[in-house]
Design a protein around this motif. Structure first.
Motif, PDB file in Angstrom:
ATOM      1  N   VAL A 247      38.008  28.109   4.325  1.00  0.00           N
ATOM      2  CA  VAL A 247      39.503  29.613   4.052  1.00  0.00           C
ATOM      3  C   VAL A 247      40.567  28.795   4.618  1.00  0.00           C
ATOM      4  CG1 VAL A 247      40.816  32.102   5.032  1.00  0.00           C
ATOM      5  CG2 VAL A 247      37.992  31.944   4.476  1.00  0.00           C
ATOM      6  N   LEU A 248      41.027  28.348   5.440  1.00  0.00           N
ATOM      7  CA  LEU A 248      42.062  27.082   6.103  1.00  0.00           C
ATOM      8  C   LEU A 248      42.672  26.797   5.161  1.00  0.00           C
ATOM      9  CD1 LEU A 248      41.390  27.603   9.894  1.00  0.00           C
ATOM     10  CD2 LEU A 248      43.298  29.312   8.534  1.00  0.00           C
ATOM     11  N   ALA A 249      41.423  25.954   4.517  1.00  0.00           N
ATOM     12  CA  ALA A 249      41.442  24.565   3.752  1.00  0.00           C
ATOM     13  C   ALA A 249      42.199  25.502   2.526  1.00  0.00           C
ATOM     14  CB  ALA A 249      40.306  23.938   3.143  1.00  0.00           C
ATOM     15  N   SER A 250      41.841  26.240   1.618  1.00  0.00           N
ATOM     16  CA  SER A 250      42.075  26.821   0.804  1.00  0.00           C
ATOM     17  C   SER A 250      43.776  27.524   0.765  1.00  0.00           C
ATOM     18  CB  SER A 250      41.385  28.294   0.597  1.00  0.00           C
ATOM     19  OG  SER A 250      41.515  28.734  -0.875  1.00  0.00           O
ATOM     20  N   ALA A 251      43.857  28.221   2.146  1.00  0.00           N
ATOM     21  CA  ALA A 251      45.199  28.244   2.273  1.00  0.00           C
ATOM     22  C   ALA A 251      46.234  27.154   2.592  1.00  0.00           C
ATOM     23  CB  ALA A 251      45.658  29.043   3.844  1.00  0.00           C
ATOM     24  N   ARG A 252      46.055  26.122   2.662  1.00  0.00           N
ATOM     25  CA  ARG A 252      46.711  24.885   2.870  1.00  0.00           C
ATOM     26  C   ARG A 252      47.126  24.560   1.487  1.00  0.00           C
ATOM     27  NH1 ARG A 252      43.639  23.433   7.442  1.00  0.00           N
ATOM     28  NH2 ARG A 252      42.447  21.960   6.161  1.00  0.00           N
ATOM     29  N   THR A 253      45.989  23.963   0.444  1.00  0.00           N
ATOM     30  CA  THR A 253      46.410  23.587  -0.429  1.00  0.00           C
ATOM     31  C   THR A 253      46.445  24.872  -1.761  1.00  0.00           C
ATOM     32  OG1 THR A 253      44.042  23.559  -1.016  1.00  0.00           O
ATOM     33  CG2 THR A 253      44.462  21.857   0.235  1.00  0.00           C
ATOM     34  N   ARG A 254      46.422  25.843  -1.146  1.00  0.00           N
ATOM     35  CA  ARG A 254      46.334  27.045  -2.460  1.00  0.00           C
ATOM     36  C   ARG A 254      45.247  26.703  -3.529  1.00  0.00           C
ATOM     37  NH1 ARG A 254      50.855  30.341  -1.289  1.00  0.00           N
ATOM     38  NH2 ARG A 254      52.228  29.490  -0.338  1.00  0.00           N
ATOM     39  N   SER A 255      44.217  26.252  -3.781  1.00  0.00           N
ATOM     40  CA  SER A 255      43.573  26.537  -4.456  1.00  0.00           C
ATOM     41  C   SER A 255      42.156  26.594  -3.927  1.00  0.00           C
ATOM     42  CB  SER A 255      42.890  24.807  -4.938  1.00  0.00           C
ATOM     43  OG  SER A 255      42.993  24.486  -3.649  1.00  0.00           O
ATOM     44  N   TRP A 256      41.557  26.292  -4.640  1.00  0.00           N
ATOM     45  CA  TRP A 256      39.575  27.476  -4.727  1.00  0.00           C
ATOM     46  C   TRP A 256      39.092  26.366  -3.444  1.00  0.00           C
ATOM     47  CZ3 TRP A 256      37.811  32.383  -4.905  1.00  0.00           C
ATOM     48  CH2 TRP A 256      38.645  32.617  -5.784  1.00  0.00           C
ATOM     49  N   VAL A 257      38.274  26.275  -2.912  1.00  0.00           N
ATOM     50  CA  VAL A 257      37.557  25.261  -2.450  1.00  0.00           C
ATOM     51  C   VAL A 257      35.718  25.858  -2.060  1.00  0.00           C
ATOM     52  CG1 VAL A 257      37.575  24.453   0.665  1.00  0.00           C
ATOM     53  CG2 VAL A 257      39.566  25.024  -0.276  1.00  0.00           C
ATOM     54  N   GLU A 258      35.380  25.785  -2.190  1.00  0.00           N
ATOM     55  CA  GLU A 258      33.690  25.765  -2.610  1.00  0.00           C
ATOM     56  C   GLU A 258      32.941  25.167  -1.386  1.00  0.00           C
ATOM     57  OE1 GLU A 258      29.864  23.923  -4.746  1.00  0.00           O
ATOM     58  OE2 GLU A 258      31.503  23.538  -5.634  1.00  0.00           O
ATOM     59  N   VAL A 259      32.163  25.797  -0.772  1.00  0.00           N
ATOM     60  CA  VAL A 259      31.582  26.341   0.363  1.00  0.00           C
ATOM     61  C   VAL A 259      30.358  25.306   0.458  1.00  0.00           C
ATOM     62  CG1 VAL A 259      30.960  27.458   2.450  1.00  0.00           C
ATOM     63  CG2 VAL A 259      32.722  27.864   1.687  1.00  0.00           C
ATOM     64  N   HIS A 260      30.529  24.452   1.126  1.00  0.00           N
ATOM     65  CA  HIS A 260      28.913  23.400   1.012  1.00  0.00           C
ATOM     66  C   HIS A 260      27.502  23.919   1.986  1.00  0.00           C
ATOM     67  CE1 HIS A 260      30.347  21.027  -2.597  1.00  0.00           C
ATOM     68  NE2 HIS A 260      31.756  21.200  -1.317  1.00  0.00           N
ATOM     69  N   PRO A 261      26.883  23.844   1.723  1.00  0.00           N
ATOM     70  CA  PRO A 261      25.268  24.263   2.665  1.00  0.00           C
ATOM     71  C   PRO A 261      25.121  23.224   3.054  1.00  0.00           C
ATOM     72  CG  PRO A 261      23.873  23.327   0.886  1.00  0.00           C
ATOM     73  CD  PRO A 261      26.120  23.942   0.245  1.00  0.00           C
ATOM     74  N   ALA A 262      25.377  23.405   4.613  1.00  0.00           N
ATOM     75  CA  ALA A 262      25.446  21.703   5.654  1.00  0.00           C
ATOM     76  C   ALA A 262      24.141  21.344   5.384  1.00  0.00           C
ATOM     77  CB  ALA A 262      24.711  23.193   6.759  1.00  0.00           C
TER      78      ALA A 262
END
Length: 262
Positions: A247-262
């Protein structure tokens, strides 16, 4: 919440310690007492704060520090109720303020083979648990101004949808193409796995305290060797930290960020 002491399988009354003297410490202490535990000791950021919390927690002793409490040899279970940035040095939800620290804590918990749980307590509301088993894609957005600790979950399918709103927890919204309906919490209609979390008759609302009490009881059951279904562990806490980082990465880049499984 962490198992830290003797093997308590045959112990009827667990010995617990609480680190933290604020609001959430009171919530943990209440749930511990309701679950039949002894609150052996309490520790705070200073001995003075621990002393002030001593009577409110109904603890047997005040410890000068968290380290003294943990190393006392008097505990079966430790409740960590400190501010978030201190969790990594002791542990809890959020396990840490970044994924790397949370993942390390989850790995250490797994290596220790001890019970380590994180209080995602609305898993223990009957209506939220009724949704269990539904699978969907999640989108996370910023908190809306004016909302207070709102947790809103909706799974939208091609033929039907389901939604749970923490601010209106006694109902579950079911949407279908031919119409929608509200399912009201009622012990007479709940499934057997969910029924045990419905502690009040229909019409008497269950909330945060009820969920927290159920989470604590299931955590203690796990410490004694049982395997309660759906109990949130440090692995769940690490997954939540991964989502927060995204979520924080998305806010910084103003783009969708996919959450990859561990």
């Amino acid at each position: 919440m962490e198992e830290i002491g003797r093997n308590p399988t045959d112990v009827s009354q667990l010995r617990v310690g609480i680190v933290g003297t604020g609001f959430i410490g009171s919530v943990h202490a209440r749930a511990a007492r309701l679950a039949g535990a002894r609150i052996v000791g309490v520790a705070g950021s200073t001995p003075e704060r621990a002393a002030r919390a001593y009577a409110a927690r109904l603890a047997e002793r005040v410890f000068r520090s968290a380290e003294d409490l943990i190393e006392s040899g008097e505990l079966d279970v430790l409740h960590v109720c400190t501010p978030n940035h201190l969790h990594a040095s002791i542990t809890i939800k959020p396990l840490a303020t970044d994924f790397d620290a949370a993942a390390l804590m989850a790995a250490r918990a797994a290596q220790s083979a001890r019970t380590a749980t994180a209080p995602f307590v609305y898993r223990f509301h009957p209506m939220a648990r009724t949704v269990g088993g539904a699978v969907g894609t999640m989108a996370v957005s910023q908190v809306s101004p004016g909302r207070k600790n709102r947790l809103f979950l909706e799974i939208s399918g091609s033929e039907a949808s389901v939604a749970f709103d923490q601010e209106q927890p006694e109902t579950l919204w079911l949407g279908r193409r031919q119409g929608s309906e509200l399912l009201v919490r009622d012990p007479q209609t709940l499934s057997l796995p969910v029924l045990r979390y419905s502690s009040l008759p229909a019409g008497h609302a269950q909330g945060y305290h009820d969920c927290f009490d159920a989470f604590t009881a299931d955590s203690y059951a796990a410490v004694r060797g049982e395997r309660p279904e759906g109990l949130p562990t440090f692995d769940d806490g690490a997954r939540a930290a991964r989502i927060c980082d995204s979520v924080l990465a998305s806010a910084r880049t103003r783009s969708w960020v996919e959450v990859h499984p561990a």
